[in-house]
Scaffold this motif. Structure first.
Motif, mmCIF file in Angstrom:
data_model
loop_
_atom_site.group_PDB
_atom_site.id
_atom_site.type_symbol
_atom_site.label_atom_id
_atom_site.label_comp_id
_atom_site.label_asym_id
_atom_site.label_seq_id
_atom_site.Cartn_x
_atom_site.Cartn_y
_atom_site.Cartn_z
ATOM 1 N N GLN A 1 -5.590 -6.417 -3.200
ATOM 2 C CA GLN A 1 -6.198 -6.845 -4.468
ATOM 3 C C GLN A 1 -5.164 -6.885 -5.579
ATOM 4 O OE1 GLN A 1 -7.643 -4.937 -2.280
ATOM 5 N NE2 GLN A 1 -9.881 -5.083 -2.331
ATOM 6 N N GLN A 2 -4.267 -5.890 -5.575
ATOM 7 C CA GLN A 2 -3.238 -5.827 -6.627
ATOM 8 C C GLN A 2 -2.355 -7.073 -6.594
ATOM 9 O OE1 GLN A 2 -0.399 -2.625 -6.059
ATOM 10 N NE2 GLN A 2 0.627 -3.030 -8.014
ATOM 11 N N LEU A 3 -1.907 -7.433 -5.396
ATOM 12 C CA LEU A 3 -1.049 -8.621 -5.268
ATOM 13 C C LEU A 3 -1.863 -9.887 -5.556
ATOM 14 C CD1 LEU A 3 1.901 -9.436 -4.462
ATOM 15 C CD2 LEU A 3 0.993 -9.934 -2.183
ATOM 16 N N LYS B 1 7.718 -2.535 -6.216
ATOM 17 C CA LYS B 1 7.867 -3.697 -5.317
ATOM 18 C C LYS B 1 6.904 -4.831 -5.685
ATOM 19 C CE LYS B 1 7.078 -1.080 -1.752
ATOM 20 N NZ LYS B 1 7.089 0.182 -2.532
ATOM 21 N N THR B 2 5.614 -4.488 -5.755
ATOM 22 C CA THR B 2 4.598 -5.511 -5.973
ATOM 23 C C THR B 2 4.765 -6.154 -7.358
ATOM 24 O OG1 THR B 2 3.165 -4.261 -4.503
ATOM 25 C CG2 THR B 2 2.109 -5.934 -5.870
ATOM 26 N N THR B 3 5.008 -5.310 -8.353
ATOM 27 C CA THR B 3 5.228 -5.822 -9.715
ATOM 28 C C THR B 3 6.443 -6.749 -9.751
ATOM 29 O OG1 THR B 3 4.383 -3.706 -10.528
ATOM 30 C CG2 THR B 3 5.549 -5.089 -12.112
ATOM 31 N N ILE C 1 7.572 -11.732 0.512
ATOM 32 C CA ILE C 1 6.792 -10.827 1.373
ATOM 33 C C ILE C 1 6.740 -9.438 0.745
ATOM 34 C CG2 ILE C 1 6.591 -9.815 3.675
ATOM 35 C CD1 ILE C 1 8.395 -12.135 4.692
ATOM 36 N N ASP C 2 5.530 -8.995 0.402
ATOM 37 C CA ASP C 2 5.327 -7.628 -0.084
ATOM 38 C C ASP C 2 5.239 -6.709 1.131
ATOM 39 O OD1 ASP C 2 4.923 -5.583 -1.889
ATOM 40 O OD2 ASP C 2 2.782 -5.993 -2.211
ATOM 41 N N THR C 3 5.691 -5.494 0.997
ATOM 42 C CA THR C 3 5.571 -4.550 2.114
ATOM 43 C C THR C 3 5.061 -3.210 1.574
ATOM 44 O OG1 THR C 3 7.851 -3.748 1.916
ATOM 45 C CG2 THR C 3 7.483 -5.605 3.407
ATOM 46 N N GLY D 1 1.928 -8.271 2.681
ATOM 47 C CA GLY D 1 2.415 -7.502 3.832
ATOM 48 C C GLY D 1 2.204 -5.997 3.700
ATOM 49 N N ASP D 2 1.605 -5.564 2.581
ATOM 50 C CA ASP D 2 1.204 -4.158 2.506
ATOM 51 C C ASP D 2 -0.250 -4.088 2.926
ATOM 52 O OD1 ASP D 2 0.493 -1.576 1.986
ATOM 53 O OD2 ASP D 2 1.156 -1.544 -0.099
ATOM 54 N N THR D 3 -0.477 -3.855 4.206
ATOM 55 C CA THR D 3 -1.854 -3.744 4.706
ATOM 56 C C THR D 3 -2.222 -2.269 4.836
ATOM 57 O OG1 THR D 3 -1.100 -3.774 7.002
ATOM 58 C CG2 THR D 3 -1.640 -5.896 6.020
ATOM 59 N N TYR D 4 -1.390 -1.407 4.255
ATOM 60 C CA TYR D 4 -1.446 0.031 4.482
ATOM 61 C C TYR D 4 -2.124 0.769 3.330
ATOM 62 C CZ TYR D 4 0.538 4.699 5.395
ATOM 63 O OH TYR D 4 0.728 6.028 5.627
ATOM 64 N N ARG D 5 -1.652 0.530 2.118
ATOM 65 C CA ARG D 5 -2.203 1.271 0.984
ATOM 66 C C ARG D 5 -3.457 0.570 0.459
ATOM 67 N NH1 ARG D 5 -2.059 0.726 -4.309
ATOM 68 N NH2 ARG D 5 -0.239 -0.650 -4.454
ATOM 69 N N SER D 6 -4.521 1.368 0.240
ATOM 70 C CA SER D 6 -5.764 0.747 -0.203
ATOM 71 C C SER D 6 -5.563 0.170 -1.597
ATOM 72 C CB SER D 6 -6.912 1.761 -0.202
ATOM 73 O OG SER D 6 -6.755 2.647 -1.266
HETATM 74 MG MG LIG Z 1 3.061 -2.345 -3.700
#
Ligand SMILES: [Mg+2]
Ligand SMILES: Nc1nc2c(ncn2[C@@H]2O[C@H](COP(=O)(O)OP(=O)(O)OP(=O)(O)O)[C@@H](O)[C@H]2O)c(=O)[nH]1
Length: 304
Positions: free
Chosen positions: A153-155, A121-123, A196-198, A144-149
């Motif tokens: 930073q990745q986005l 998704k992010t890529t 929007i990233d999730t 919008g991914d506030t879940y995975r640590s």
């Molecule tokens: Mg992702």
């Protein structure tokens, strides 16, 4: 990609002789072909439909006189595959027409990217950003991914590399609020597209699905794009159907086709979901996103 399918199809084309073009004689050969398709991750239903279509086409040429069946069989096979790659007219998505329409209405075009964990998704958001920039559209990203640590930073790294703004809150925050902030930002700064990233979520994780519902309810995206990992094979069918049922999807991007030796998921997903595949990801670089072209797929699986 498609190596085994290609070989199997070409064996099939060689195997069929004119005198065999009766349903009874064709059946076992087509059944073998159906099995080959299923082994290569084409869904059962799609494989059966391709087989049926193939028989219908082959027996309809039974009485014509030809020296060799090969070109006819190849054509029938190509037609049958092409048919499974079609999506209903009403489901077609013309991405750039839609973006232009939003632009003419003076509002940002909003895309929500969703799917299970680790599918790309992010890529793919980074790749889409690059694609849009190449077409002179401005882009803002919503973390919008506030879940995975590490996800923000990745986005953020992609945003820096590509020179676009990322709107982010803290980990554990409400992703719907992040999406709304990004949309507000786009409206204030006249930015054309919000991506929007999730967080990746299994299709059976009720809490995360509820969270996704909320993001979609509040941000009202123009497009909900499901990211499917082609390496997951026809499990993608199950995922896509469940996501569509829970939150609705409008289009699909299949990733990692560069690493997929079977290729069936890409062939089967359009029919299984009755949603168009818009692009495929074929590598980890920003330019590794190609428009999905059914003709190209047919040509690759069954070369002329
Ligand atoms: Mg992702
Ligand atoms: N070979 C290849 N790798 C890809 C492709 N798309 C994504 N990847 C890789 O897949 C891995 C996961 O990608 P992400 O973009 O982090 O996936 P995600 O869906 O955002 O993952 P979560 O946020 O954890 O759910 C990364 O190592 C990417 O480089 C592709 O088209 N081809």
């Amino acid at each position: 990609m498609f190596g085994k399918l290609q070989k199997g199809f070409s064996r099939f084309i060689k195997k069929i002789k004119i005198k065999e073009l009766s349903e009874k004689d064709l059946k076992p050969i087509v059944d073998d072909l159906i099995n080959l398709m299923i082994e290569n991750e084409i869904g059962h239903e799609s494989a059966e439909i391709i087989g049926k279509e193939l028989i219908a086409q082959l027996i309809s040429i039974e009485h014509t006189r030809f020296k060799t069946a090969k070109p006819l069989v190849r054509e029938a096979l190509r037609n049958s595959i092409a048919k499974i790659l079609e999506v209903d007219e009403s489901r077609q998505v013309n991405l750039f027409e839609m973006i232009e329409e939003a632009k003419s209405e003076g509002r940002p075009f909003i895309i929500c990217i969703l799917g299970i964990n680790g599918t790309g998704k992010t890529t793919t958001i980074a790749k889409l950003t690059k694609l849009f920039q190449n077409k002179n559209y401005s882009v803002v990203l919503a973390a919008g991914d506030t879940y995975r640590s590490g996800s923000i930073q990745q986005l953020g790294k992609h945003a820096d590399n590509l020179g676009v703004r990322m709107i982010a809150h803290d980990y554990g925050g409400d992703p719907a609020a992040v999406a709304i902030d990004a949309i507000d930002h786009a409206e204030a700064k006249n930015i054309d597209i919000v991506l929007i990233d999730t967080a990746g979520r299994m299709q059976n994780n009720i809490n995360l699905i509820r969270e996704l519902e909320k993001i979609i309810r509040l941000s009202e995206p123009d497009l909900r794009i499901f990211i499917g990992d082609s390496l997951a094979g026809n499990d993608v069918i199950r995922q896509v159907k469940q996501f569509d049922k829970d939150v609705g999807i409008d289009g699909i991007i299949m990733t990692k086709v560069d690493a997929d030796v079977k290729g069936g998921a890409v062939i089967t997903v359009t029919h299984a979901a009755n949603r168009p595949v818009l692009y495929v990801g074929n590598g980890q670089g920003y330019d590794h996103l190609v428009e999905f072209d059914p003709n190209l797929i047919v040509n690759q699986v069954i070369p002329n």
